[in-house]
Design an enzyme around this catalytic site. Structure first.
Site, PDB file in Angstrom:
ATOM      1  N   TYR A 188       0.877  -1.175   0.000  1.00  0.00           N
ATOM      2  CA  TYR A 188       0.000   0.000   0.000  1.00  0.00           C
ATOM      3  C   TYR A 188       0.913   1.222   0.000  1.00  0.00           C
ATOM      4  CZ  TYR A 188      -4.235   2.539   1.527  1.00  0.00           C
ATOM      5  OH  TYR A 188      -5.307   3.390   1.621  1.00  0.00           O
ATOM      6  N   ARG A 241      -5.243  10.106 -11.440  1.00  0.00           N
ATOM      7  CA  ARG A 241      -4.634  10.839 -10.318  1.00  0.00           C
ATOM      8  C   ARG A 241      -4.193   9.795  -9.303  1.00  0.00           C
ATOM      9  NH1 ARG A 241      -5.044  10.098  -5.485  1.00  0.00           N
ATOM     10  NH2 ARG A 241      -6.861  11.083  -4.602  1.00  0.00           N
ATOM     11  N   LYS A 259      -5.469  -1.674  -2.674  1.00  0.00           N
ATOM     12  CA  LYS A 259      -6.669  -1.401  -1.864  1.00  0.00           C
ATOM     13  C   LYS A 259      -7.393  -2.719  -1.560  1.00  0.00           C
ATOM     14  CE  LYS A 259      -6.721   3.191  -1.720  1.00  0.00           C
ATOM     15  NZ  LYS A 259      -6.909   4.075  -0.585  1.00  0.00           N
ATOM     16  N   GLU A 330     -11.582   4.909  -7.212  1.00  0.00           N
ATOM     17  CA  GLU A 330     -10.324   5.261  -6.553  1.00  0.00           C
ATOM     18  C   GLU A 330      -9.397   6.018  -7.493  1.00  0.00           C
ATOM     19  OE1 GLU A 330      -9.799   4.093  -3.159  1.00  0.00           O
ATOM     20  OE2 GLU A 330      -8.285   5.647  -3.333  1.00  0.00           O
ATOM     21  N   ASP A 331      -8.878   7.103  -7.003  1.00  0.00           N
ATOM     22  CA  ASP A 331      -7.840   7.863  -7.703  1.00  0.00           C
ATOM     23  C   ASP A 331      -8.235   8.292  -9.116  1.00  0.00           C
ATOM     24  OD1 ASP A 331      -6.600   7.506  -5.326  1.00  0.00           O
ATOM     25  OD2 ASP A 331      -4.747   6.688  -6.117  1.00  0.00           O
ATOM     26  N   ASP A 353     -13.766   6.602  -2.726  1.00  0.00           N
ATOM     27  CA  ASP A 353     -12.957   6.530  -1.516  1.00  0.00           C
ATOM     28  C   ASP A 353     -12.220   7.844  -1.245  1.00  0.00           C
ATOM     29  OD1 ASP A 353     -11.574   5.354   0.635  1.00  0.00           O
ATOM     30  OD2 ASP A 353      -9.884   4.865  -0.657  1.00  0.00           O
ATOM     31  N   ASP A 354     -11.713   8.484  -2.296  1.00  0.00           N
ATOM     32  CA  ASP A 354     -10.928   9.703  -2.081  1.00  0.00           C
ATOM     33  C   ASP A 354     -11.788  10.844  -1.562  1.00  0.00           C
ATOM     34  OD1 ASP A 354      -8.304   8.771  -3.101  1.00  0.00           O
ATOM     35  OD2 ASP A 354      -9.536   8.396  -4.870  1.00  0.00           O
ATOM     36  N   ASN A 503      -0.148  11.631  -0.232  1.00  0.00           N
ATOM     37  CA  ASN A 503       0.619  10.416  -0.451  1.00  0.00           C
ATOM     38  C   ASN A 503       1.312  10.471  -1.800  1.00  0.00           C
ATOM     39  OD1 ASN A 503      -0.356   9.082   1.933  1.00  0.00           O
ATOM     40  ND2 ASN A 503      -2.320   8.859   0.871  1.00  0.00           N
TER      41      ASN A 503
HETATM   42  N1  NAD Z   1      -4.529  10.322   3.467  1.00  0.00           N
HETATM   43  C1  NAD Z   1      -5.516   9.906   2.736  1.00  0.00           C
HETATM   44  O1  NAD Z   1      -6.283   9.022   3.136  1.00  0.00           O
HETATM   45  C2  NAD Z   1      -5.734  10.502   1.383  1.00  0.00           C
HETATM   46  C3  NAD Z   1      -6.948  10.293   0.739  1.00  0.00           C
HETATM   47  C4  NAD Z   1      -7.173  10.868  -0.508  1.00  0.00           C
HETATM   48  C5  NAD Z   1      -6.185  11.643  -1.098  1.00  0.00           C
HETATM   49  N2  NAD Z   1      -5.004  11.794  -0.445  1.00  0.00           N
HETATM   50  C6  NAD Z   1      -3.932  12.569  -1.058  1.00  0.00           C
HETATM   51  O2  NAD Z   1      -4.355  13.900  -1.252  1.00  0.00           O
HETATM   52  C7  NAD Z   1      -3.705  14.452  -2.374  1.00  0.00           C
HETATM   53  C8  NAD Z   1      -4.737  15.175  -3.223  1.00  0.00           C
HETATM   54  O3  NAD Z   1      -5.714  14.276  -3.675  1.00  0.00           O
HETATM   55  P1  NAD Z   1      -6.978  14.834  -4.490  1.00  0.00           P
HETATM   56  O4  NAD Z   1      -7.743  13.674  -4.966  1.00  0.00           O
HETATM   57  O5  NAD Z   1      -7.711  15.848  -3.707  1.00  0.00           O
HETATM   58  O6  NAD Z   1      -6.224  15.511  -5.713  1.00  0.00           O
HETATM   59  P2  NAD Z   1      -6.757  16.636  -6.671  1.00  0.00           P
HETATM   60  O7  NAD Z   1      -5.845  16.663  -7.809  1.00  0.00           O
HETATM   61  O8  NAD Z   1      -8.214  16.468  -6.889  1.00  0.00           O
HETATM   62  O9  NAD Z   1      -6.559  17.991  -5.823  1.00  0.00           O
HETATM   63  C9  NAD Z   1      -5.322  18.577  -5.533  1.00  0.00           C
HETATM   64  C10 NAD Z   1      -5.582  19.994  -5.038  1.00  0.00           C
HETATM   65  O10 NAD Z   1      -4.361  20.521  -4.544  1.00  0.00           O
HETATM   66  C11 NAD Z   1      -4.253  21.850  -5.025  1.00  0.00           C
HETATM   67  N3  NAD Z   1      -2.852  22.266  -5.093  1.00  0.00           N
HETATM   68  C12 NAD Z   1      -1.925  21.939  -6.014  1.00  0.00           C
HETATM   69  N4  NAD Z   1      -0.780  22.609  -5.775  1.00  0.00           N
HETATM   70  C13 NAD Z   1      -0.990  23.364  -4.687  1.00  0.00           C
HETATM   71  C14 NAD Z   1      -0.206  24.286  -3.961  1.00  0.00           C
HETATM   72  N5  NAD Z   1       1.047  24.548  -4.307  1.00  0.00           N
HETATM   73  N6  NAD Z   1      -0.752  24.885  -2.883  1.00  0.00           N
HETATM   74  C15 NAD Z   1      -2.017  24.622  -2.510  1.00  0.00           C
HETATM   75  N7  NAD Z   1      -2.804  23.768  -3.159  1.00  0.00           N
HETATM   76  C16 NAD Z   1      -2.302  23.147  -4.228  1.00  0.00           C
HETATM   77  C17 NAD Z   1      -4.885  21.834  -6.392  1.00  0.00           C
HETATM   78  O11 NAD Z   1      -5.233  23.143  -6.801  1.00  0.00           O
HETATM   79  C18 NAD Z   1      -6.088  20.960  -6.107  1.00  0.00           C
HETATM   80  O12 NAD Z   1      -7.117  21.735  -5.575  1.00  0.00           O
HETATM   81  C19 NAD Z   1      -2.975  13.314  -3.062  1.00  0.00           C
HETATM   82  O13 NAD Z   1      -1.608  13.388  -2.746  1.00  0.00           O
HETATM   83  C20 NAD Z   1      -3.551  12.078  -2.430  1.00  0.00           C
HETATM   84  O14 NAD Z   1      -2.600  11.045  -2.319  1.00  0.00           O
HETATM   85  C21 NAD Z   1      -4.765  11.265   0.773  1.00  0.00           C
HETATM   86  O1  LMR Z   2      -4.114   5.347  -1.303  1.00  0.00           O
HETATM   87  C1  LMR Z   2      -3.936   5.890  -0.216  1.00  0.00           C
HETATM   88  O2  LMR Z   2      -3.007   5.587   0.534  1.00  0.00           O
HETATM   89  C2  LMR Z   2      -4.880   6.943   0.269  1.00  0.00           C
HETATM   90  C3  LMR Z   2      -5.664   7.657  -0.746  1.00  0.00           C
HETATM   91  O3  LMR Z   2      -6.656   6.875  -1.324  1.00  0.00           O
HETATM   92  C4  LMR Z   2      -4.867   8.374  -1.761  1.00  0.00           C
HETATM   93  O4  LMR Z   2      -5.327   8.470  -2.888  1.00  0.00           O
HETATM   94  O5  LMR Z   2      -3.802   8.877  -1.426  1.00  0.00           O
HETATM   95 MG    MG Z   3      -6.952   7.180  -3.336  1.00  0.00          MG
END
Ligand code: NAD
Ligand code: LMR
Ligand code: MG
Length: 661
Positions: A188, A241, A259, A330-331, A353-354, A503
């Site tokens: 993961y 993504r 996942k 997802e993603d 999930d996101d 991540n």
């Molecule tokens: N921890 C978790 O469980 C979890 C879950 C889902 C997503 N994530 C992580 O969150 C991140 C974003 O996922 P997402 O689906 O929302 O992506 P996304 O592409 O939909 O959104 C990214 C956002 O970040 C903004 N961004 C980009 N550069 C920036 C900057 N310099 N300053 C401020 N904002 C900025 C973009 O404008 C956009 O709004 C990914 O790295 C993903 O791995 C983590």
């Molecule tokens: O995949 C993960 O670890 C969490 C989340 O779904 C992500 O997109 O970052």
């Molecule tokens: Mg994800």
């Protein structure tokens, strides 16, 4: 006619039933008999006695016996001797099928029955010995790769696990379940990200299904190419993504695989009933398009109606073959993440999930930080929260947080949320304001007093707002730099929280060590990918929470599956988040521990699954699962529901194999 007690009934082995190959079939017979009885009592509340035929003998069972029968019936599944597993192949074909293969673990009698004699070395090695041998080779790999780069070591670990996965699923899932804390970072995040980036080179054997733009019009028949009769859980991506790594095209298949491994390990979903799916509609990643070895379609991504018609066709095909399968999106890049969620959530049992899983985990963390400050939960409405990243995850979090505020305070007044994207603070002044972000855009009046305006930078916002919480879902590694973290020392909170949720590790907004060093030892810290706890000196430890949706999606999927939910409602998702939020004790929360250790992921998943199931029943979307109907589900107490969920979790053991033509 005999009158029987429940104990007799449970132990009863019908004389007229013969079991071929000494299979412990009594469990099966009693299971179905008990099901009939439970169904009968539910359908006729006025009757007190029932006659039941088991194996040609009639039994009379009283209503009073039925409730304990119901529980015993559930327990039967978990305590039963491993049931037989029907296999339609023989000989070498079995050895090459990871689902049935036991390597050197096939007992001699089974080798005879299945035509395996002579195809294996003569000595039988027990499951336990095989387990120890694998772990020893894993540990020696760790030793032998010491000093090499992190990426080299992680990929070597992934390879050894993947080889086992390809060869012997039972052993693979057992080592995964028992060592989830060590192995989750490999199968993961973060290693899965590296695997996706290098997937075309790492590819050896296919896993899951690939539907491409070239398959338009064929999906309804293609879906029948999948060898399993039943599929319960599907995770699908279009690779647009992948974590914070961007568009990885077909290489994103690693994410659904990872996942679903978590689904098996945490939720006990039967691995024969999972399906990772890649929807390859092209890629806009120029490097991949130019890569000779790239395994996906070498064309730009489909857009608009063309894109949606592919996803529509896939959803229809899945639904036609497995109407009760749960589909986790997802993603997907943000526009399709929201669009597909809206398009399908009222028609299919699916979730994103996101957007939704992440929101629940983040909300649980946010509520935990309120408790960590020694404040009542109602104070949540007063928390100043800065969310960095206005994508699917960030907006999902804010939407759920807003629902929580209005439920707690009954008010729809604008809470103190600040949303920042790549162009800075989002306000109503923003040109081309994304409608999904609009509810969180600040009006000029709200921020004037603070000296902020449209597009204010992250550091300006942190300095002026002095937030209780700084939460990153931007995908931009290091964006919480020293200056930003130091500004968090001026937070209005007695225990400020920093969540660097992006991540994989390289994309985290800051590391755990940086957060404790610059923002102070008093913070609560969470990150999407794992970090070691931080040694603060003098015996003090800065606790690292893994704020990752893996704490919720397995329970959301399992609870939806076992309830037989038609759709997944907001209330089911809220119930999942509430369950996670209330899981930790006050003492743990005071120590900055917001989530349980990943070692107990099966326990927390059972609780979350039960909460989701009960919410599905309350919402009247539960249609029941297998022979347990909605009425029976609705009669279960909370504890009974948790037990029911636990009893339905698959656990890897070598089942006796029975050949059938
Ligand atoms: N921890 C978790 O469980 C979890 C879950 C889902 C997503 N994530 C992580 O969150 C991140 C974003 O996922 P997402 O689906 O929302 O992506 P996304 O592409 O939909 O959104 C990214 C956002 O970040 C903004 N961004 C980009 N550069 C920036 C900057 N310099 N300053 C401020 N904002 C900025 C973009 O404008 C956009 O709004 C990914 O790295 C993903 O791995 C983590
Ligand atoms: O995949 C993960 O670890 C969490 C989340 O779904 C992500 O997109 O970052
Ligand atoms: Mg994800």
């Amino acid at each position: 006619m005999d009158q029987c007690t429940v104990a007799q009934f449970i132990q009863f082995q019908p004389p007229s039933v013969k079991f071929s190959n000494n299979i412990p079939g009594v469990v099966v017979v009693l299971w179905s008999a008990a099901s009939e009885l439970v169904a009968a009592t539910a359908s006729d509340p006025t009757r007190n006695n029932w006659n039941l035929e088991v194996g040609g003998v009639m039994w009379r069972v009283a209503r009073s016996a039925v409730s304990s029968l119901r529980q015993s019936r559930r327990r039967m599944l978990s305590t039963a001797i491993p049931g037989p597993c029907i296999v339609h192949k023989r000989g070498a074909d079995i050895l090459h099928d990871p689902w049935f293969n036991k390597d050197t673990g096939f007992p001699l009698t089974e080798r005879d029955r299945l035509g395996l004699r002579g195809l294996l070395p003569p000595r039988v090695i027990s499951f336990e010995q095989q387990y120890v041998r694998f772990m020893e080779s894993y540990r020696s790999l760790e030793k032998n790769t010491q000093g090499q780069s992190n990426n080299v070591v992680s990929l070597a670990k992934w390879r050894i696990l993947n080889r086992l996965h390809d060869r012997n699923e039972t052993l693979y899932y057992r080592v995964l379940i028992d060592n989830i804390k060590d192995f989750a970072p490999i199968i993961y995040t973060p290693t899965v990200g590296l695997v996706c980036q290098n997937y075309s080179g790492l590819f050896r054997r296919p896993r899951g299904m690939y539907f491409s733009a070239k398959d338009k019009g064929e999906m309804m028949s293609m879906i029948y190419n999948w060898p399993s009769q039943q599929v319960d859980m599907i995770v699908i991506t279009d690779g647009s993504r992948i974590l914070g790594l961007g568009d990885l095209g077909v290489q994103g298949i690693g994410i659904p695989i990872g996942k679903l491994d978590i689904y098996v390990a945490a939720a006990g979903i039967n691995p024969q009933r999972i399906l990772p799916v890649m929807l390859d509609v092209g890629t806009n990643n120029q490097k991949l398009l130019e890569d000779r070895l790239y395994l996906g379609l070498r064309q730009p991504r489909l857009e608009g109606e063309e894109y949606l018609s592919i996803v529509d066709e896939f959803m229809e095909a899945v639904h036609a073959r497995w109407p009760k399968a749960i589909v986790q999106f997802e993603d997907f890049q943000m526009k399709w993440a929201f669009e597909t969620l809206e398009r399908y959530r009222k028609r299919f049992c699916m979730f994103n999930d996101d957007i939704q899983g992440t929101a629940g985990v983040a909300l649980a963390g946010l509520l935990g930080t309120v408790r960590a400050q020694g404040l009542p939960l109602s104070d949540f409405a007063n928390q100043k929260i800065v969310v960095v990243g206005a994508g699917s995850a960030g907006l999902g979090v804010l939407k759920m947080a807003l629902q929580a505020v209005s439920r707690m305070s009954g008010s729809t007044a604008d809470p103190h949320f600040f949303l920042i994207d790549k162009d800075g603070l989002i306000t109503k002044e923003r040109k081309c304001l994304d409608p999904a972000a609009a509810p969180f855009a600040k009006s000029q009046g709200e921020i004037e007093g603070l000296g902020l305006s449209e597009g204010s930078s992250l550091i300006e916002v942190v300095k002026k707002v002095k937030p209780h919480v700084l939460l990153g879902l931007s995908g931009v590694g290091g964006i919480f730099n020293e200056e930003v973290l130091k500004a968090m020392r001026e937070s209005d909170s007695s225990k400020p929280a920093i969540f660097a949720m992006s991540n994989p590790t390289t994309n985290a907004e800051c590391t755990a060590a940086e957060a404790f060093k610059h923002a102070g030892e008093n913070i609560v810290f969470g990150s999407g990918s794992p970090f070691e706890n931080v040694d603060l000196g003098n015996g003090k430890v800065g606790h690292v929470n893994q704020a990752n949706n893996m704490y919720l999606f397995p329970g959301i999927g399992l609870g939806s599956l076992l309830s037989g939910a038609r759709i997944i409602t907001d209330e089911m998702l809220q119930a999942a988040a509430r369950c996670l939020a209330s899981y930790m004790t006050d003492e743990e929360i005071q120590r900055g521990v917001l989530y349980p250790s990943i070692d107990c992921i099966r326990d927390i998943t059972a609780e979350v699954g039960a909460a989701v199931l009960r919410a599905a029943v309350a919402e009247e979307v539960a249609e029941g699962h297998g022979d347990v109907g909605p009425r029976e589900l609705s009669h279960m107490s909370k504890d009974e529901t948790i037990q029911y969920v636990k009893d339905n979790m698959w656990y890897p053991v070598y089942n006796p194999l029975v050949h059938e033509k």
